[in-house]
Design an enzyme around this catalytic site. Structure first.
Site, PDB file in Angstrom:
ATOM      1  N   GLY A  69       0.791  -1.221   0.000  1.00 64.90           N
ATOM      2  CA  GLY A  69       0.000   0.000   0.000  1.00 64.90           C
ATOM      3  C   GLY A  69       0.824   1.272   0.000  1.00 64.90           C
ATOM      4  O   GLY A  69       0.568   2.204  -0.778  1.00 64.90           O
ATOM      5  N   GLN A 174      -7.473   0.981   2.945  1.00 64.57           N
ATOM      6  CA  GLN A 174      -8.363   0.522   4.019  1.00 64.57           C
ATOM      7  C   GLN A 174      -9.781   0.240   3.512  1.00 64.57           C
ATOM      8  O   GLN A 174     -10.504  -0.553   4.099  1.00 64.57           O
ATOM      9  CB  GLN A 174      -8.416   1.557   5.146  1.00 64.57           C
ATOM     10  CG  GLN A 174      -7.140   1.666   5.959  1.00 64.57           C
ATOM     11  CD  GLN A 174      -6.845   0.436   6.803  1.00 64.57           C
ATOM     12  OE1 GLN A 174      -7.685  -0.443   6.967  1.00 64.57           O
ATOM     13  NE2 GLN A 174      -5.640   0.359   7.338  1.00 64.57           N
ATOM     14  N   SER A 194      -3.857  -2.694  -1.318  1.00 66.40           N
ATOM     15  CA  SER A 194      -2.880  -3.504  -0.614  1.00 66.40           C
ATOM     16  C   SER A 194      -3.434  -4.891  -0.363  1.00 66.40           C
ATOM     17  O   SER A 194      -4.630  -5.058  -0.101  1.00 66.40           O
ATOM     18  CB  SER A 194      -2.501  -2.846   0.717  1.00 66.40           C
ATOM     19  OG  SER A 194      -1.589  -3.657   1.433  1.00 66.40           O
ATOM     20  N   SER A 195      -2.567  -5.880  -0.408  1.00 69.64           N
ATOM     21  CA  SER A 195      -2.965  -7.279  -0.250  1.00 69.64           C
ATOM     22  C   SER A 195      -3.173  -7.689   1.197  1.00 69.64           C
ATOM     23  O   SER A 195      -4.153  -8.354   1.527  1.00 69.64           O
ATOM     24  CB  SER A 195      -1.905  -8.173  -0.896  1.00 69.64           C
ATOM     25  OG  SER A 195      -2.038  -9.518  -0.506  1.00 69.64           O
ATOM     26  N   HIS A 196      -2.263  -7.286   2.083  1.00 68.87           N
ATOM     27  CA  HIS A 196      -2.302  -7.847   3.437  1.00 68.87           C
ATOM     28  C   HIS A 196      -3.416  -7.279   4.306  1.00 68.87           C
ATOM     29  O   HIS A 196      -3.634  -7.738   5.421  1.00 68.87           O
ATOM     30  CB  HIS A 196      -0.937  -7.684   4.134  1.00 68.87           C
ATOM     31  CG  HIS A 196      -0.646  -6.295   4.623  1.00 68.87           C
ATOM     32  ND1 HIS A 196      -0.750  -5.938   5.951  1.00 68.87           N
ATOM     33  CD2 HIS A 196      -0.230  -5.189   3.967  1.00 68.87           C
ATOM     34  CE1 HIS A 196      -0.407  -4.671   6.092  1.00 68.87           C
ATOM     35  NE2 HIS A 196      -0.091  -4.203   4.905  1.00 68.87           N
ATOM     36  N   THR A 232      11.800  -7.682 -10.432  1.00 63.46           N
ATOM     37  CA  THR A 232      11.094  -8.870 -10.899  1.00 63.46           C
ATOM     38  C   THR A 232       9.760  -9.012 -10.180  1.00 63.46           C
ATOM     39  O   THR A 232       9.683  -8.885  -8.955  1.00 63.46           O
ATOM     40  CB  THR A 232      11.946 -10.128 -10.647  1.00 63.46           C
ATOM     41  OG1 THR A 232      13.179  -9.983 -11.344  1.00 63.46           O
ATOM     42  CG2 THR A 232      11.224 -11.377 -11.137  1.00 63.46           C
ATOM     43  N   CYS A 320       1.850   2.529  10.842  1.00 63.77           N
ATOM     44  CA  CYS A 320       2.938   3.181  10.105  1.00 63.77           C
ATOM     45  C   CYS A 320       3.247   4.572  10.646  1.00 63.77           C
ATOM     46  O   CYS A 320       3.803   5.409   9.949  1.00 63.77           O
ATOM     47  CB  CYS A 320       2.574   3.285   8.620  1.00 63.77           C
ATOM     48  SG  CYS A 320       2.333   1.691   7.830  1.00 63.77           S
TER      49      CYS A 320
END
Length: 374
Positions: A69, A174, A194-196, A232, A320
């Site tokens: 994110g 969020q 964001s994935s997590h 990558t 964060c």
């Protein structure tokens, strides 16, 4: 441990973990390689791109995968304004990844306006309108605030900015998976994901930038992700992210109703237990799984640590934030005094949260108040 910090991160879902393992074993090739192993990985990458695009009702061409994110916010904003000069508008309560990016751009010569918000954390359309200048090149406003859960009227602001031909970015990290995100109806040019935060792996995210919008790579001559991000591509994590996104979006309506009921139950139990508290943020236009609470008379950090002793995990706001900062930056911007802003705790629920967890948490907070306050 009762885990109530889903805004910070989520455990990977079983299906996302299964996809990650399978992709790691069978799709390990570099998608930029021209041989069959690389082509196989490239095919899975593009399927994942289409899956993420479908979750936000847009075309796969505009999706670029990132490292998360914060990475998404940084890259999206810088790519949209690179090579330009002028004025940028944001709010005073954005995530640190956005605020820090704009601080850097300010040092590079951009003029940044940090808009004030009302007592609920809402930025009005009139406030945006008044801040517009002839040289405004970008506006960036978070869809749902990580500290207080307030949801902004992005669609209304976006419609105005579209008429003014001003680029509009929104941090949707969020919001994704919790409220519907439709690129067209939101009137945005760019979003961050964001994935997590949605039961996928850490270290992967995505940016959408409208194919109609021109942008420049942050790092020149980058080949991966159409030049958007160097390095990558992590195909297994991206495939896992896509699986998590499909799963959470399919179950979003039912799950958010359940979480809203649990949120209301916790507030009721605290009131019944005579715990003096305030809900921070908008009372209605807020994420249903998110409770930003001020427990009067007790520092949030103390409440958090005491709950941790009782095997309950909550936070004092975004993970964060600046190390050592006890006062909530967002509460200060909302007009709270420093002492009050130190009393914030954030309780965020998820798919593993049960009614029993809520009852135990309410009783634990009651115990902490009774043993701490005179």
């Amino acid at each position: 441990m009762i885990y109530l910090d889903y805004c910070a991160t989520t455990p990977m879902s079983d299906s996302a973990l299964e996809v990650f393992i399978k992709a790691s074993k069978e799709f390990y090739g570099n998608p930029s390689s021209l041989h069959d192993v690389g082509t196989k990985a490239k095919s899975l990458l593009e399927q994942s791109r289409k899956a993420i695009a479908s979750c936000v009702n847009t075309e796969a061409k505009g999706i670029y995968f990132t490292g998360g994110g914060s990475d998404s916010n940084n890259l999206a904003i810088k790519s949209l304004v690179k090579g330009k000069k002028g004025h940028i508008i944001t709010t005073s309560i954005e995530h640190f990844s956005v605020l820090n990016t704009f601080t850097q751009l300010e040092e590079e010569g951009f003029e940044i306006t940090f808009l004030d918000v009302d007592k609920y954390g809402v930025v009005s359309l009139d406030t945006v309108k008044q801040a517009i200048k002839d040289n405004t090149v970008l506006v960036s406003i978070c869809y749902a605030n990580s500290d207080i859960g307030t949801i902004q009227n992005i669609s209304q602001i976006g419609a105005f900015l579209k008429d003014e031909n001003i680029l509009f970015h929104s941090d949707c990290v969020q919001a994704f998976g919790k409220i519907p995100i439709d690129i067209t109806s939101l009137n945005v040019d760019s979003i961050s994901l964001s994935s997590h935060k949605i039961y996928g792996p850490k270290g992967v995210g995505a940016v959408y930038i409208s194919p109609k919008v021109s942008w420049k790579p942050v790092i020149p001559n980058t080949s991966h992700e159409s030049g958007f991000r160097a390095g990558t591509v992590n195909v297994p994590a991206i495939a896992s992210f896509a699986q998590a996104a499909i799963e959470i979006c399919e179950n979003m309506e039912v799950e958010q109703l359940r979480l809203k009921q649990l949120s209301q139950q916790l507030l009721s139990l605290l009131s019944n237990n005579c715990v003096t508290h305030s809900l921070i943020g908008h009372p209605d236009e807020r994420l249903s799984h998110h409770l930003s609470l001020r427990v009067h008379g007790i520092e949030g950090q103390y409440t958090m640590l005491e709950l941790n002793r009782k095997n309950i995990a909550v936070s004092t706001g975004t993970a964060c934030k600046v190390e050592g900062q006890n006062a909530s930056k967002t509460m200060l911007q909302l007009g709270y005094k420093k002492d009050a802003s130190r009393e914030l705790i954030r309780i965020s629920m998820g798919k593993h949260t049960t009614e029993a967890h809520i009852i135990e948490t309410a009783n634990a907070i009651k115990d902490i108040v009774e043993t701490t306050l005179p």
